[in-house]
Design an enzyme around this catalytic site. Structure first.
Site, PDB file in Angstrom:
ATOM      1  N   ARG A  82     -73.816   4.418 104.278  1.00 36.91           N
ATOM      2  CA  ARG A  82     -72.403   3.999 104.180  1.00 36.91           C
ATOM      3  C   ARG A  82     -71.463   5.148 104.596  1.00 36.91           C
ATOM      4  O   ARG A  82     -70.897   5.134 105.673  1.00 36.91           O
ATOM      5  CB  ARG A  82     -72.094   3.510 102.750  1.00 36.91           C
ATOM      6  N   ASP A  83     -71.319   6.157 103.750  1.00 36.78           N
ATOM      7  CA  ASP A  83     -70.396   7.258 104.066  1.00 36.78           C
ATOM      8  C   ASP A  83     -70.804   7.899 105.398  1.00 36.78           C
ATOM      9  O   ASP A  83     -69.970   8.291 106.204  1.00 36.78           O
ATOM     10  CB  ASP A  83     -70.431   8.304 102.945  1.00 36.78           C
ATOM     11  N   HIS A 106     -69.675  13.884  94.163  1.00 37.01           N
ATOM     12  CA  HIS A 106     -69.812  13.542  95.585  1.00 37.01           C
ATOM     13  C   HIS A 106     -69.074  14.641  96.363  1.00 37.01           C
ATOM     14  O   HIS A 106     -67.865  14.738  96.293  1.00 37.01           O
ATOM     15  CB  HIS A 106     -69.157  12.167  95.779  1.00 37.01           C
ATOM     16  N   HIS A 127     -68.410  16.970  99.962  1.00 41.39           N
ATOM     17  CA  HIS A 127     -68.515  17.153 101.417  1.00 41.39           C
ATOM     18  C   HIS A 127     -68.628  18.646 101.682  1.00 41.39           C
ATOM     19  O   HIS A 127     -68.229  19.458 100.858  1.00 41.39           O
ATOM     20  CB  HIS A 127     -67.308  16.519 102.121  1.00 41.39           C
ATOM     21  N   CYS A 164     -64.792  10.191 105.630  1.00 42.56           N
ATOM     22  CA  CYS A 164     -63.940   9.001 105.575  1.00 42.56           C
ATOM     23  C   CYS A 164     -63.040   8.964 106.797  1.00 42.56           C
ATOM     24  O   CYS A 164     -62.341   9.927 107.091  1.00 42.56           O
ATOM     25  CB  CYS A 164     -63.100   9.033 104.298  1.00 42.56           C
ATOM     26  N   ASN A 216     -70.996  15.038 104.624  1.00 47.37           N
ATOM     27  CA  ASN A 216     -71.327  15.168 103.202  1.00 47.37           C
ATOM     28  C   ASN A 216     -72.273  16.352 102.989  1.00 47.37           C
ATOM     29  O   ASN A 216     -72.927  16.814 103.921  1.00 47.37           O
ATOM     30  CB  ASN A 216     -72.066  13.917 102.722  1.00 47.37           C
TER      31      ASN A 216
HETATM   32  N1  COA Z   1     -63.660  -7.631 103.395  1.00 47.92           N
HETATM   33  C1  COA Z   1     -63.370  -8.311 104.512  1.00 47.92           C
HETATM   34  N2  COA Z   1     -62.128  -8.731 104.822  1.00 47.92           N
HETATM   35  C2  COA Z   1     -61.145  -8.442 103.937  1.00 47.92           C
HETATM   36  C3  COA Z   1     -61.389  -7.749 102.755  1.00 47.92           C
HETATM   37  C4  COA Z   1     -62.727  -7.321 102.494  1.00 47.92           C
HETATM   38  N3  COA Z   1     -63.025  -6.652 101.395  1.00 47.92           N
HETATM   39  N4  COA Z   1     -60.228  -7.621 102.095  1.00 47.92           N
HETATM   40  C5  COA Z   1     -59.296  -8.225 102.821  1.00 47.92           C
HETATM   41  N5  COA Z   1     -59.827  -8.732 103.954  1.00 47.92           N
HETATM   42  C6  COA Z   1     -59.185  -9.474 105.026  1.00 47.92           C
HETATM   43  C7  COA Z   1     -58.251 -10.534 104.511  1.00 47.92           C
HETATM   44  O1  COA Z   1     -58.957 -11.719 104.258  1.00 47.92           O
HETATM   45  C8  COA Z   1     -57.284 -10.696 105.669  1.00 47.92           C
HETATM   46  O2  COA Z   1     -57.917 -11.420 106.703  1.00 47.92           O
HETATM   47  P1  COA Z   1     -57.103 -12.292 107.764  1.00 47.92           P
HETATM   48  O3  COA Z   1     -56.246 -11.319 108.520  1.00 47.92           O
HETATM   49  O4  COA Z   1     -58.169 -12.910 108.585  1.00 47.92           O
HETATM   50  O5  COA Z   1     -56.303 -13.231 106.922  1.00 47.92           O
HETATM   51  C9  COA Z   1     -57.138  -9.262 106.157  1.00 47.92           C
HETATM   52  O6  COA Z   1     -58.330  -8.583 105.744  1.00 47.92           O
HETATM   53  C10 COA Z   1     -55.908  -8.582 105.590  1.00 47.92           C
HETATM   54  O7  COA Z   1     -55.945  -8.682 104.166  1.00 47.92           O
HETATM   55  P2  COA Z   1     -55.078  -7.747 103.241  1.00 47.92           P
HETATM   56  O8  COA Z   1     -55.385  -8.049 101.835  1.00 47.92           O
HETATM   57  O9  COA Z   1     -53.627  -7.805 103.674  1.00 47.92           O
HETATM   58  O10 COA Z   1     -55.703  -6.354 103.571  1.00 47.92           O
HETATM   59  P3  COA Z   1     -55.080  -5.072 104.238  1.00 47.92           P
HETATM   60  O11 COA Z   1     -54.838  -5.303 105.679  1.00 47.92           O
HETATM   61  O12 COA Z   1     -53.951  -4.595 103.391  1.00 47.92           O
HETATM   62  O13 COA Z   1     -56.325  -4.075 104.091  1.00 47.92           O
HETATM   63  C11 COA Z   1     -58.287  -3.429 102.864  1.00 47.92           C
HETATM   64  C12 COA Z   1     -56.807  -3.729 102.812  1.00 47.92           C
HETATM   65  C13 COA Z   1     -58.632  -2.848 101.515  1.00 47.92           C
HETATM   66  C14 COA Z   1     -59.046  -4.729 103.084  1.00 47.92           C
HETATM   67  C15 COA Z   1     -58.594  -2.464 104.031  1.00 47.92           C
HETATM   68  O14 COA Z   1     -57.657  -1.427 104.026  1.00 47.92           O
HETATM   69  C16 COA Z   1     -59.970  -1.878 103.944  1.00 47.92           C
HETATM   70  O15 COA Z   1     -60.958  -2.566 104.127  1.00 47.92           O
HETATM   71  N6  COA Z   1     -60.098  -0.587 103.655  1.00 47.92           N
HETATM   72  C17 COA Z   1     -61.387   0.060 103.483  1.00 47.92           C
HETATM   73  C18 COA Z   1     -61.317   1.446 103.967  1.00 47.92           C
HETATM   74  C19 COA Z   1     -62.652   2.128 103.858  1.00 47.92           C
HETATM   75  O16 COA Z   1     -63.703   1.548 103.960  1.00 47.92           O
HETATM   76  N7  COA Z   1     -62.589   3.444 103.678  1.00 47.92           N
HETATM   77  C20 COA Z   1     -63.746   4.257 103.621  1.00 47.92           C
HETATM   78  C21 COA Z   1     -64.456   4.186 102.331  1.00 47.92           C
HETATM   79  S1  COA Z   1     -63.616   5.028 101.037  1.00 47.92           S
HETATM   80 ZN    ZN Z   2     -67.459  10.848 101.044  1.00 43.89          ZN
END
Ligand code: COA
Ligand code: ZN
Length: 309
Positions: free
Chosen positions: A12-13, A205, A207, A238, A247
């Site tokens: 994942r990371d 955790h 890095h 990230c 990491n």
């Molecule tokens: N998995 C898949 N799709 C997701 C989701 C999830 N967990 N959460 C929201 N979505 C989808 C929504 O259904 C929506 O889809 P659509 O455009 O087809 O309607 C779209 O994403 C936007 O939803 P919204 O709630 O407004 O999300 P956002 O655009 O504000 O994004 C996150 C928020 C949390 C979903 C996004 O920022 C994210 O996935 N971040 C993860 C970052 C990450 O992995 N960082 C590294 C690890 S720490």
């Molecule tokens: Zn990390």
């Protein structure tokens, strides 16, 4: 001999930020190699927006394959919100991890929420996961320094930790997301945090951005922590935290721990097979601080010419 529980987060990371995206089969192959090396726990994937992290878009396919291939391996998936939890649960995930950053800006950049919202969503996700019978890990990200806001007050980390524990998180993971911590700070923070968090529920955790990953892990060991994240080959970072290098490498942690009298259950020669595999897949040299030395030693031990000489 005391045992460390290492969660390898390379699937994942490690893979979320790579220019080369591994296909599902290759991810499964990597996890198989980690399991074969004796890694007791892996963070397999994340159920995040595929727009935010395209490398993790196959989480829904990977998890059922993994559960079938390695039913006894402890594996988890990161979920940023209830939608992620729903997807993870549907795929058959048995353990989830939420990520709450200790600063406003990091939450905004990572999950598009402010700190209050992120706290609320993380707590609700943990609570709901528990209701579904899942095991839960809760990261407190940027627990030392934030790439946007600089040094992070301990009080902010303690507030996040308290809220996540109150929600019922089984394990609290204090994360140095950008690798900015030094051992002195690690000792100080963990001493403070472990006053309210039982050590058996605390993980770290790190890095290795500034070359202090192993030293920080040693400080955590001295503070009584026995649960560690690490990543085979040191891959990781990230995409939303600028400046985060890889990491702490699992091989560095295992070598340090075993040489210091702790048991990890992980075979270093076998772990190097996972590193070699990741290296071939990602098409670039990988490895922590000790990997070159470990490889030389393994060659000496296994090659007949070398041992004869
Ligand atoms: N998995 C898949 N799709 C997701 C989701 C999830 N967990 N959460 C929201 N979505 C989808 C929504 O259904 C929506 O889809 P659509 O455009 O087809 O309607 C779209 O994403 C936007 O939803 P919204 O709630 O407004 O999300 P956002 O655009 O504000 O994004 C996150 C928020 C949390 C979903 C996004 O920022 C994210 O996935 N971040 C993860 C970052 C990450 O992995 N960082 C590294 C690890 S720490
Ligand atoms: Zn990390």
């Amino acid at each position: 001999m005391e045992t460390l529980v290492i969660t390898d987060v390379s699937p994942r990371d490690g893979l979320q930020n790579q220019p080369v995206a591994l296909d599902t089969e290759a991810k499964l192959a990597l996890i198989r190699l980690l399991a074969a090396a004796g890694v007791p726990s892996v963070e397999a994937t994340s159920f995040v927006s595929p727009k935010a992290v395209p490398q993790m878009a196959d989480a829904g396919e990977l998890v059922p394959l993994l559960n079938r291939a390695l039913p006894d391996l402890r594996s988890s998936a990161l979920v940023p919100n209830l939608k992620g939890l729903e997807r993870a649960h549907a795929a058959g995930v048995r353990e989830i991890a939420v990520v709450l950053s200790a600063t406003e800006t990091m939450n905004r950049r990572n999950i598009n929420m402010d700190l209050a919202q992120a706290t609320d969503v993380s707590a609700r996700t943990v609570d709901e996961a528990r209701r579904l019978g899942l095991r839960t890990r809760a990261y407190v990200a940027v627990a030392f320094e934030c790439p946007f806001e600089g040094p992070v007050p301990l009080a902010a980390v303690e507030r996040c930790s308290a809220r996540l524990l109150e929600a019922g998180a089984d394990e609290l993971v204090i994360a140095d997301t950008i690798g900015a911590a030094a051992p002195g700070q690690v000792s100080e923070r963990l001493a403070a945090i472990s006053r309210s968090v039982p050590l058996e529920r605390l993980a770290v955790h790190f890095h290795d951005t500034r070359g202090m990953g192993v030293a920080n892990a040693w400080a955590a060991l001295q503070a009584g922590v026995r649960r560690f994240d690490a990543s085979a080959g040191g891959i990781g970072g990230c995409p939303f935290a600028p400046g985060a290098a890889g990491n702490l490498a699992t091989e560095d942690l295992v070598l340090m721990a075993e040489q210091s009298g702790f048991h990890t259950g992980i075979s270093l020669p076998d772990l190097l097979e996972a590193v070699d595999f990741a290296e071939a897949q990602l098409q670039r040299p990988l490895g922590g601080r000790s990997t070159a030395w470990l490889r030389r030693r393994m060659t000496r031990v296994t090659s007949p010419e070398a041992t004869a000489g």
